[in-house]
Design an enzyme around this catalytic site. Sequence first.
Site, PDB file in Angstrom:
ATOM      1  N   ARG A   1      12.483  21.325  42.755  1.00 46.39           N
ATOM      2  CA  ARG A   1      13.219  21.457  43.849  1.00 46.39           C
ATOM      3  C   ARG A   1      12.641  20.332  44.904  1.00 46.39           C
ATOM      4  O   ARG A   1      11.613  20.094  44.788  1.00 46.39           O
ATOM      5  CB  ARG A   1      13.483  22.691  44.520  1.00 46.39           C
ATOM      6  CG  ARG A   1      14.159  23.586  43.743  1.00 46.39           C
ATOM      7  CD  ARG A   1      15.790  23.512  43.884  1.00 46.39           C
ATOM      8  NE  ARG A   1      16.468  24.450  43.297  1.00 46.39           N
ATOM      9  CZ  ARG A   1      16.803  24.477  41.804  1.00 46.39           C
ATOM     10  NH1 ARG A   1      16.758  23.544  41.068  1.00 46.39           N
ATOM     11  NH2 ARG A   1      17.673  25.476  41.159  1.00 46.39           N
TER      12      ARG A   1
ATOM     13  N   HIS B   1      19.616  15.190  39.950  1.00 47.67           N
ATOM     14  CA  HIS B   1      19.386  16.469  39.401  1.00 47.67           C
ATOM     15  C   HIS B   1      20.096  16.683  38.158  1.00 47.67           C
ATOM     16  O   HIS B   1      20.879  17.690  38.032  1.00 47.67           O
ATOM     17  CB  HIS B   1      19.984  17.260  40.632  1.00 47.67           C
ATOM     18  CG  HIS B   1      19.666  18.900  40.665  1.00 47.67           C
ATOM     19  ND1 HIS B   1      19.417  19.459  41.831  1.00 47.67           N
ATOM     20  CD2 HIS B   1      19.301  19.699  39.583  1.00 47.67           C
ATOM     21  CE1 HIS B   1      19.125  20.708  41.381  1.00 47.67           C
ATOM     22  NE2 HIS B   1      18.861  20.688  40.175  1.00 47.67           N
TER      23      HIS B   1
HETATM   24  P1  NAP Z   1       9.942  30.608  35.885  1.00 50.71           P
HETATM   25  O1  NAP Z   1      10.106  30.936  34.439  1.00 50.71           O
HETATM   26  O2  NAP Z   1      10.105  31.799  36.908  1.00 50.71           O
HETATM   27  O3  NAP Z   1       8.427  30.022  36.228  1.00 50.71           O
HETATM   28  C1  NAP Z   1       7.889  29.910  37.248  1.00 50.71           C
HETATM   29  C2  NAP Z   1       6.358  29.355  37.085  1.00 50.71           C
HETATM   30  O4  NAP Z   1       5.933  29.017  38.476  1.00 50.71           O
HETATM   31  C3  NAP Z   1       5.323  30.806  36.791  1.00 50.71           C
HETATM   32  O5  NAP Z   1       4.428  30.273  35.768  1.00 50.71           O
HETATM   33  C4  NAP Z   1       4.877  31.112  37.846  1.00 50.71           C
HETATM   34  O6  NAP Z   1       3.588  31.891  37.740  1.00 50.71           O
HETATM   35  C5  NAP Z   1       4.584  29.944  38.709  1.00 50.71           C
HETATM   36  N1  NAP Z   1       4.500  29.904  39.932  1.00 50.71           N
HETATM   37  C6  NAP Z   1       5.523  30.708  41.017  1.00 50.71           C
HETATM   38  N2  NAP Z   1       4.949  30.555  42.385  1.00 50.71           N
HETATM   39  C7  NAP Z   1       3.912  30.301  42.134  1.00 50.71           C
HETATM   40  C8  NAP Z   1       2.832  29.832  43.140  1.00 50.71           C
HETATM   41  N3  NAP Z   1       2.827  30.270  44.504  1.00 50.71           N
HETATM   42  N4  NAP Z   1       1.507  29.394  42.648  1.00 50.71           N
HETATM   43  C9  NAP Z   1       1.481  29.131  41.410  1.00 50.71           C
HETATM   44  N5  NAP Z   1       2.424  29.153  40.448  1.00 50.71           N
HETATM   45  C10 NAP Z   1       3.544  29.723  40.826  1.00 50.71           C
HETATM   46  O7  NAP Z   1      10.814  29.324  36.028  1.00 50.71           O
HETATM   47  P2  NAP Z   1      11.583  28.307  35.117  1.00 50.71           P
HETATM   48  O8  NAP Z   1      12.589  29.048  34.602  1.00 50.71           O
HETATM   49  O9  NAP Z   1      10.583  27.902  34.410  1.00 50.71           O
HETATM   50  O10 NAP Z   1      12.183  27.183  36.314  1.00 50.71           O
HETATM   51  C11 NAP Z   1      11.192  26.548  37.199  1.00 50.71           C
HETATM   52  C12 NAP Z   1      12.232  25.904  38.320  1.00 50.71           C
HETATM   53  O11 NAP Z   1      12.747  24.622  37.468  1.00 50.71           O
HETATM   54  C13 NAP Z   1      13.311  26.562  38.853  1.00 50.71           C
HETATM   55  O12 NAP Z   1      12.880  27.733  39.613  1.00 50.71           O
HETATM   56  C14 NAP Z   1      14.021  25.449  39.371  1.00 50.71           C
HETATM   57  O13 NAP Z   1      13.750  25.290  40.402  1.00 50.71           O
HETATM   58  C15 NAP Z   1      13.857  24.333  38.561  1.00 50.71           C
HETATM   59  N6  NAP Z   1      14.780  23.716  37.648  1.00 50.71           N
HETATM   60  C16 NAP Z   1      15.307  22.522  37.925  1.00 50.71           C
HETATM   61  C17 NAP Z   1      16.295  22.029  37.048  1.00 50.71           C
HETATM   62  C18 NAP Z   1      16.533  20.236  37.173  1.00 50.71           C
HETATM   63  O14 NAP Z   1      17.604  19.843  36.585  1.00 50.71           O
HETATM   64  N7  NAP Z   1      16.025  19.599  38.032  1.00 50.71           N
HETATM   65  C19 NAP Z   1      17.000  22.694  35.891  1.00 50.71           C
HETATM   66  C20 NAP Z   1      16.420  23.935  35.951  1.00 50.71           C
HETATM   67  C21 NAP Z   1      15.417  24.420  36.773  1.00 50.71           C
HETATM   68  P3  NAP Z   1       3.339  33.123  36.831  1.00 50.71           P
HETATM   69  O15 NAP Z   1       3.244  32.579  35.490  1.00 50.71           O
HETATM   70  O16 NAP Z   1       2.140  33.506  37.208  1.00 50.71           O
HETATM   71  O17 NAP Z   1       4.424  33.865  37.341  1.00 50.71           O
HETATM   72  C1  GLV Z   2      19.107  23.764  38.121  1.00 44.68           C
HETATM   73  O1  GLV Z   2      18.750  23.197  38.953  1.00 44.68           O
HETATM   74  C2  GLV Z   2      18.731  25.128  37.780  1.00 44.68           C
HETATM   75  O2  GLV Z   2      17.991  25.792  38.678  1.00 44.68           O
HETATM   76  O3  GLV Z   2      19.153  25.784  36.897  1.00 44.68           O
END
Ligand code: NAP
Ligand code: GLV
Length: 315
Positions: free
Chosen positions: A230, A278
């Site tokens: 983000r 994005h």
């Molecule tokens: P997720 O499964 O919820 O994983 C989040 C990770 O971040 C976990 O490993 C968590 O630690 C870690 N984390 C959270 N807060 C933290 C902190 N304060 N300090 C250190 N580590 C922390 O999320 P995801 O599904 O992988 O997605 C991640 C992000 O990608 C989404 O939230 C979204 O913003 C972004 N995204 C972007 C796009 C794009 O097209 N650009 C598309 C999809 C998603 P723990 O393992 O200890 O819980």
């Molecule tokens: C895209 O940014 C998502 O969070 O799925």
Amino acid sequence: MKEAAVKVIVATPVAAETERWQGIMQAALPEFEVIAWRPGMPDTQARYAIVWSPPDEVFRNQPGLRAVFNLGAGVDGIMKLPSLTADTPVYRLQDAGMAGQMAEYVIHSIAELSRGFEIYRRRQKEAAWSPLPAVRHAEWPVGIMGLGKLGSHVAQSVAAMGYPVAGWARSPREDQSIETFHGDGQLEAFLARTRVLVNLLPLTAETAGIINAALIAKLKPHAVLINIARGGHVVDADVLAALDSGQLQSAVLDVFNDEPLPQDHPYWRHPRVRITPHVAAVTLEDQAVQQITEGIRLLERGQQAPGLVARDTGY
Ligand code: NAP
Ligand code: GLV
């Protein structure tokens, strides 16, 4: 008498998108009544909402919602809304085809920068046959912030290419095959071994603005930032200053504080910034529909649905 169908509303910031998703979800949930939300709509008595970055009004006017399903992985656009009550469960997409896209994006970016593919494209225009020296993976240690559904897949994929990879998460992660760090206490050590910093954290109160001057200064010199989580994670002025000082060699940016990125933003014209709009990972419709419809049907049967967001951490 026939029982009235359970209602589901769909809401996004763009009316045409809302209508499109309403059609898709109605076809996938024929036993439900799926309604396209519009501004000013009174209480529809919907039991479920399927949303992407909805206006606050959606939750204010639909008090009977038993659960909210997000049409994406990141829930920052929902959790910030004042009208979302603390006891309304929020479910998010888990991977849904996005982890593979993220891995492609990161591997492409690292390979392009480390192997100098852009230089070859320039040299081609001059018909110049001019090989660059071999690249040693050891000179490009990659650090992934966030080892969730997306970050852990990216970490494994980049490690399989032969790069030294480490990850940083909030809690200790012994389930990973890479080196891991966790918490504020280990952030500095993680940054000190990292040249390519990949951000895949959720945007929460704890992580907003985390990519700032102090953090960038702790990376290896001539570092590369790949931000695919983000825009709110980044202090833009600090990234631009680090690019100008050379501490950052390049920034590959997919997400921004303001989206669409304003036309006069300095990122657009910076020679060492690469921009995508994005799209690092796009929600794949069929997988999103499958996860959300399964979730709704599980809740209707009184069972638990996957992808529940923890209200205390916000992800
Ligand atoms: P997720 O499964 O919820 O994983 C989040 C990770 O971040 C976990 O490993 C968590 O630690 C870690 N984390 C959270 N807060 C933290 C902190 N304060 N300090 C250190 N580590 C922390 O999320 P995801 O599904 O992988 O997605 C991640 C992000 O990608 C989404 O939230 C979204 O913003 C972004 N995204 C972007 C796009 C794009 O097209 N650009 C598309 C999809 C998603 P723990 O393992 O200890 O819980
Ligand atoms: C895209 O940014 C998502 O969070 O799925």
